[in-house]
Design a protein around this motif. Structure first.
Motif, PDB file in Angstrom:
ATOM      1  N   GLY A 236       0.172  -0.814  -0.356  1.00  0.00           N
ATOM      2  CA  GLY A 236      -0.019   0.419  -0.316  1.00  0.00           C
ATOM      3  C   GLY A 236       0.917   1.385  -0.295  1.00  0.00           C
ATOM      4  N   GLY A 237       2.010   1.380   0.844  1.00  0.00           N
ATOM      5  CA  GLY A 237       2.636   2.560   0.723  1.00  0.00           C
ATOM      6  C   GLY A 237       3.678   2.637  -0.691  1.00  0.00           C
ATOM      7  N   ILE A 238       3.298   2.018  -1.254  1.00  0.00           N
ATOM      8  CA  ILE A 238       4.347   1.736  -2.280  1.00  0.00           C
ATOM      9  C   ILE A 238       3.637   2.759  -3.703  1.00  0.00           C
ATOM     10  N   LYS A 239       2.327   2.907  -3.370  1.00  0.00           N
ATOM     11  CA  LYS A 239       1.732   3.396  -4.901  1.00  0.00           C
ATOM     12  C   LYS A 239       2.398   4.574  -5.021  1.00  0.00           C
ATOM     13  N   LYS A 240       2.927   5.975  -4.578  1.00  0.00           N
ATOM     14  CA  LYS A 240       3.090   7.369  -4.489  1.00  0.00           C
ATOM     15  C   LYS A 240       4.532   6.397  -5.639  1.00  0.00           C
ATOM     16  N   TYR A 241       5.037   6.096  -5.607  1.00  0.00           N
ATOM     17  CA  TYR A 241       5.957   5.781  -6.175  1.00  0.00           C
ATOM     18  C   TYR A 241       6.165   5.618  -7.736  1.00  0.00           C
ATOM     19  N   LEU A 242       4.539   5.302  -7.980  1.00  0.00           N
ATOM     20  CA  LEU A 242       4.282   4.807  -9.446  1.00  0.00           C
ATOM     21  C   LEU A 242       4.076   6.254 -10.549  1.00  0.00           C
ATOM     22  N   ASP A 243       4.421   7.494 -10.715  1.00  0.00           N
ATOM     23  CA  ASP A 243       4.536   8.175 -11.529  1.00  0.00           C
ATOM     24  C   ASP A 243       6.070   8.083 -12.703  1.00  0.00           C
ATOM     25  N   ALA A 244       5.650   8.943 -13.252  1.00  0.00           N
ATOM     26  CA  ALA A 244       6.843   8.849 -14.765  1.00  0.00           C
ATOM     27  C   ALA A 244       7.762   9.387 -13.715  1.00  0.00           C
ATOM     28  N   ARG A 245       7.913   9.794 -12.913  1.00  0.00           N
ATOM     29  CA  ARG A 245       9.763  10.350 -12.354  1.00  0.00           C
ATOM     30  C   ARG A 245       9.958   8.469 -12.022  1.00  0.00           C
ATOM     31  N   GLY A 246       9.099   7.761 -11.217  1.00  0.00           N
ATOM     32  CA  GLY A 246       9.267   6.560 -10.460  1.00  0.00           C
ATOM     33  C   GLY A 246       9.385   5.785 -11.503  1.00  0.00           C
ATOM     34  N   GLN A 247       8.731   5.735 -12.916  1.00  0.00           N
ATOM     35  CA  GLN A 247       9.189   4.671 -14.172  1.00  0.00           C
ATOM     36  C   GLN A 247      10.326   4.766 -15.007  1.00  0.00           C
TER      37      GLN A 247
END
Ligand code: NAP
Length: 320
Positions: A236-247
């Motif tokens: 659950g705590g990982i969701k915030k990383y799933l953005d363009a920068r994370g990719q």
């Protein structure tokens, strides 16, 4: 395994510190012992725990991680080979954070009892309570150091202002000094530390051991999309990383993982070990293959072009 000196202390740590917030949470005692055995056999020698680990887990009240570590050191008879880091100041059920003298002196005794030891190598202020005068907190640590119960002190999660005030008070009043700082820092979460306390740590020669080194597992590459978040109770705590920068960061990790024939997690840890703002990252393992990735991370040599690729992929914009 090569060791690294922790700031101005005489403590020598392995290049990765074993994180202990999983002991008593996602790992039971037996599983924790297996991870500790494997990590120490591989050459890792430092454990980062806290009185509050792992209070958040169902049925726990805090102290579970220290209790497991204490029992492990007793059964293995290896206390003198372990650098024990623990922390004080979190809410342990009293409803607020606390770094007053009275509280610290009591909490230290509780930690020593759970750890089944007579001294803590590095005792940390875990969280600020934003009210205790820094002189009072440092004075409590002075008493513990004088009694031989604590060797050195460090701080985590302090604001740049309170860290500076603490260092100034140590110098002006002959009080013990925070010699090691513990910020949250990884390839994704860079800005707060780099723009906050990192310059102070550099100027003052503090050792730095950073937590969330793997962004709770995101930097291993096992979470790519929302459907992956159920791969762990921590998902659950990982969701915030799933953005363009994370990719972009994952793409850079993928490419270097292939180039160096090691896992993405090893590359993410190697970036920290090559980073002049860090002494040794803290990471926790819940499986044997995680410990193996830590070992591989200590062997990876990142060239300047590799570092540049990771730095560029994780670049952030500084608000004007
Ligand atoms: N000072 C503070 O305020 C503070 C705050 C938080 C943490 N800490 C410290 O920092 C330590 C590390 O924090 P953390 O455990 O929360 O975060 P982390 O090290 O960023 O993430 C570790 C998690 O990532 C997964 N993982 C590890 N190696 C992997 C690999 N090779 N491949 C795939 N997944 C891997 C595991 O989770 P799964 O089991 O889900 O796979 C593991 O529990 C803690 O144990 C604690 O000692 C300190």
């Amino acid at each position: 395994m090569n060791k690294r000196k922790l700031g101005n202390t005489s403590l020598q740590t392995s290049p990765i510190v074993v994180g202990a917030n999983v002991f008593g949470w996602t790992l039971n005692e037996k599983e924790s012992f297996a991870i500790l055995d494997e990590a120490f056999e591989a050459g890792f020698n430092t454990i980062d725990t806290a009185d509050a680990y792992s209070r958040w887990a169902e049925g726990n009240k805090g102290g579970e991680s220290e209790t497991i570590i204490g029992q492990w050191m007793k059964e293995r008879g290896n206390r003198d080979q372990v650098v024990v880091i623990t922390k004080v100041g979190s809410d342990m059920g009293q409803g607020h954070k606390d770094i007053s003298e009275k509280y610290i002196l009591k909490a230290a005794e509780d930690s020593l009892r759970r750890l089944q030891t007579d001294h803590i190598d590095l005792y940390f202020t875990h969280w600020d309570d934003d009210k205790t005068p820094v002189e009072e907190t440092l004075g409590a640590y002075q008493k513990l150091i004088q009694a031989g119960k604590v060797r050195y002190i460090g701080a985590s999660n302090l604001s740049p202002e309170r860290l500076r005030a603490s260092l100034k008070a140590s110098q002006e009043h002959g009080l013990p000094r925070y010699e090691v700082f513990e910020p949250g820092y990884n390839l994704y979460d860079r800005q707060e530390y780099e723009q906050g306390v990192a310059p102070i740590c550099q100027e003052e020669g503090l050792g730095v051991i950073n937590y969330y080194a793997l962004a709770s597992g995101f930097l291993s590459g096992k979470y790519r999309q929302e459907e992956d978040l159920n791969k762990s109770v921590r998902g659950g705590g990982i969701k915030k990383y799933l953005d363009a920068r994370g990719q972009r960061i994952l793409a850079a990790l993928d490419s270097l993982s292939e180039k160096h024939a090691v896992s993405q997690a090893s590359i993410a840890l190697a970036w920290l070990m090559h980073n002049p703002l860090v002494t040794a990252p803290i990471a926790s393992a819940t499986k044997s293959k995680h410990v193996q990735a830590f070992t591989e991370a200590t062997q990876v040599v990142l060239r300047s072009e590799d570092m540049e690729l990771l730095d560029n992929a994780s670049a952030y914009t500084i608000p004007s």
